[in-house]
Design an enzyme around this catalytic site. Structure first.
Site, PDB file in Angstrom:
ATOM      1  CG  ASP A   9       5.513 -34.742 -15.342  1.00  0.00           C
ATOM      2  OD1 ASP A   9       5.330 -34.773 -16.231  1.00  0.00           O
ATOM      3  OD2 ASP A   9       6.772 -35.007 -14.709  1.00  0.00           O
ATOM      4  CG  HIS A  61       8.108 -33.013 -17.859  1.00  0.00           C
ATOM      5  ND1 HIS A  61       7.417 -34.287 -18.234  1.00  0.00           N
ATOM      6  CD2 HIS A  61       9.389 -33.081 -18.085  1.00  0.00           C
ATOM      7  CE1 HIS A  61       8.327 -34.825 -18.731  1.00  0.00           C
ATOM      8  NE2 HIS A  61       9.405 -34.423 -18.493  1.00  0.00           N
ATOM      9  CD  GLU A  72      12.398 -36.377 -20.253  1.00  0.00           C
ATOM     10  OE1 GLU A  72      13.148 -37.516 -20.446  1.00  0.00           O
ATOM     11  OE2 GLU A  72      11.369 -36.296 -19.494  1.00  0.00           O
TER      12      GLU A  72
END
Length: 566
Positions: free
Chosen positions: A196, A267, A340
């Protein structure tokens, strides 16, 4: 103090079995002369029983001669005083039948090796909380079992737990502990979130800076994004290649598949900090980036270049060897995240805009779909199956790809209707980082209130999904995001006891949510708390947190009101 016979009540098993007959006290007693008779194909359960259950109770469980896998003589020669393990092709692969015959033996028959292993987990519960310890506390005691027949099989094939080791690192021994806890609850998929913005957690030989640089951040925010508190010391760590091999092998012995997640194209700031050429160098000075020390969604995403694609192909190639496809029923899956991904840098990047034009795409959303699609095809060509968060549906998927539905049920329903397999893990229902009560004593409150009862009434199969498509729901998964969980005890507190309720939802044939006997589940939890105590799990007590479990003054991110139904 002698054990209470109630500790061995067959009605206290979690997750609840499909059918139980009998339940009389004192049907059979295990002692130091009890032999273990394991038929071919039952080796994982045999090894686990001797190494774990035998060690906990001080029982040697020597191998029997009749059908055993070893030749040394044991038992009384009559077939009595034995634990028998056998395969039975009339049962489904994960189904089992456990029979306790008064004064004679225990028999566990499974449709496959996994079925026998799950039957062994039920046997452990019937033997009481002492069976969950690592060494005997009453080494000279015999162990009473109720005379009974337990017939059982799981409702869902995929019964998962996602553990985020990127935000706060869980050392290898902690992962092995989670695998043991999963096995005790008959869960069979560990989804490891390995990368991440805040850290890269797996060694890649070809790109050593991923761990030399990408696995450490300089500091960590304490609490969520509104907090002004910081821990001003480095945080990090990673798994070596041999650590991963050990984790995968340990999981396979417990019939658990390990599914790795390497997040792309968002990420990814930790990877960009290690190798700046992966980022959008024509927009930001990627050489100045560090591993992110904050929570939320970083704007720094991967550049849609051939260099980036080749880099991640190299990474994936190494990981396919470390996570072999034959290590479990779901080991062919490879999670690529896909969620995302902010598009601001792509909108400002001449390189990204040129790629959009070159590929004839409509815009940045389709560029992300192209990125995901590339690895969908790459993995498929190597006999693997891509799985990603439900954003990967945007732009279309190859037929073999699967979806983790996290933004509610809608993504999973759409995926199933399009012919894709689905794992249901809606944030509003089974994100175990969400708070467990509305009171101010809850440590670092995140998200919606999700009580033990709320999790017990979670239904993975949405009623609006047509029966013809319901088979695409592989199962369900609870997700554990660790932004505000900086220790094993904090993870324990958020995960337990709710994971026990989730395990019953995933395994047992329960009625509709409103008809479920939560009072009966709470009664069974009275026994289960003693098992968790024996395992050393720092769970949330039913009456609320202990004083040392609270985190006063650390801001969270609570969401008010009930979560959306869908």
């Amino acid at each position: 103090m002698p054990q209470d016979e109630n500790d061995r009540d067959v009605s206290d098993v979690i997750p609840a079995p499909r059918a139980v007959e009998g339940g009389a006290r004192g049907g059979f007693r295990l002692d130091r002369d009890t032999a273990l008779c394991a038929a071919p194909g039952t080796g994982t359960a045999e090894r686990w029983l001797r190494a774990t259950l035998g060690a906990a109770l001080g029982l040697p469980l020597p191998a029997a001669r009749d059908g055993g896998t070893h030749e040394e003589p044991a038992g009384d020669g009559s077939g009595r005083n034995r634990v028998r393990l056998e395969l039975d092709d009339t049962l489904a692969s994960e189904a089992y039948r456990l029979t306790v015959t008064p004064g004679h033996c225990v028999e566990i028959r499974g449709g496959g090796p996994a079925g026998v292993f799950w039957g062994a987990q039920t046997l452990r519960q019937l033997l009481g909380p002492d069976a969950f310890r690592r060494a005997p506390v009453r080494p000279d005691a015999s162990r009473a079992l109720p005379a009974c027949v337990v017939e059982d099989a799981p409702r869902f094939r995929w019964r998962g737990l996602m553990l985020d080791v990127a935000r706060h690192f869980t050392p290898k021994d902690g992962v092995l502990r989670h695998l043991d806890l999963m096995a005790a609850h008959k869960l069979n998929v560990l989804h490891l979130h390995l990368t991440d913005d805040q850290g890269w957690r797996v060694e890649i030989q070809r790109y050593p800076r991923l761990t030399e640089v990408g696995s450490w951040r300089a500091r960590t925010r304490i609490g969520h994004g509104t907090s002004t508190l910081w821990e001003d010391k480095p945080h990090g760590g990673h798994y070596t290649r041999d650590d991963i091999r050990e984790i995968v092998a340990y999981a396979a012995e417990r019939h658990i598949s390990v599914v790795p997640e390497i997040d792309v194209p968002g990420h990814s700031q930790a990877a960009i900090a290690a190798y700046p050429e992966l980022g959008n160098t024509d927009v930001v000075d990627t050489a100045a980036l560090t591993v992110w020390d904050d929570w939320g969604i970083s704007p720094n995403v991967l550049a849609p270049t051939d260099r980036t694609l080749r880099f991640y192909e190299d990474v994936f190639e190494e990981l396919l060897e470390l996570f072999p496809a034959d290590a479990g029923p779901f080991s062919a899956f490879f999670h690529i995240g896909g969620d995302e991904c902010p598009k601001d840098q792509w909108r400002a990047s001449p390189t990204a805009q040129a790629r959009i034009k070159e590929l004839g795409l409509a815009g940045e959303d389709e560029l992300q779909a192209w990125f995901v699609g590339h690895f969908d095809q790459w993995l498929s060509a190597r006999g693997r199956r891509l799985i990603g968060w439900d954003e990967i549906l945007e732009g279309g998927l190859a037929p073999g790809a699967a979806v983790s539905s996290w933004r509610g049920y809608a993504g999973g329903i759409a995926a199933a209707r399009a012919g894709h397999d689905v794992v249901m893990c809606p944030e509003q229902q089974v994100y175990l980082d969400h708070r467990q009560a509305p009171g101010e004593d809850e440590p670092v409150p995140i998200g919606y209130v999700r009580t033990l009862e709320d999790v017990y009434r979670f239904e993975p199969l949405p009623p609006e999904l047509e029966a013809a498509r319901a088979g695409h729901v592989l199962g369900t998964q609870a997700n554990v995001w660790t932004e505000v969980m900086d220790s094993q005890d904090r993870v324990d507190y958020q995960v337990f006891p709710r994971l026990a309720a989730f395990a019953e939802v995933a395994w047992s044939a329960l009625p509709a949510p409103e008809l479920r006997d939560f009072a009966g589940f709470e009664r069974r939890m009275n026994s289960h708390y003693r098992r968790l105590d024996a395992l050393g799990v720092a769970y949330r007590p039913p009456g609320g947190p202990h004083p040392w479990q609270r985190r006063p003054g650390v801001p969270g991110r609570p969401a008010q009101g009930p979560p959306p139904a869908r």
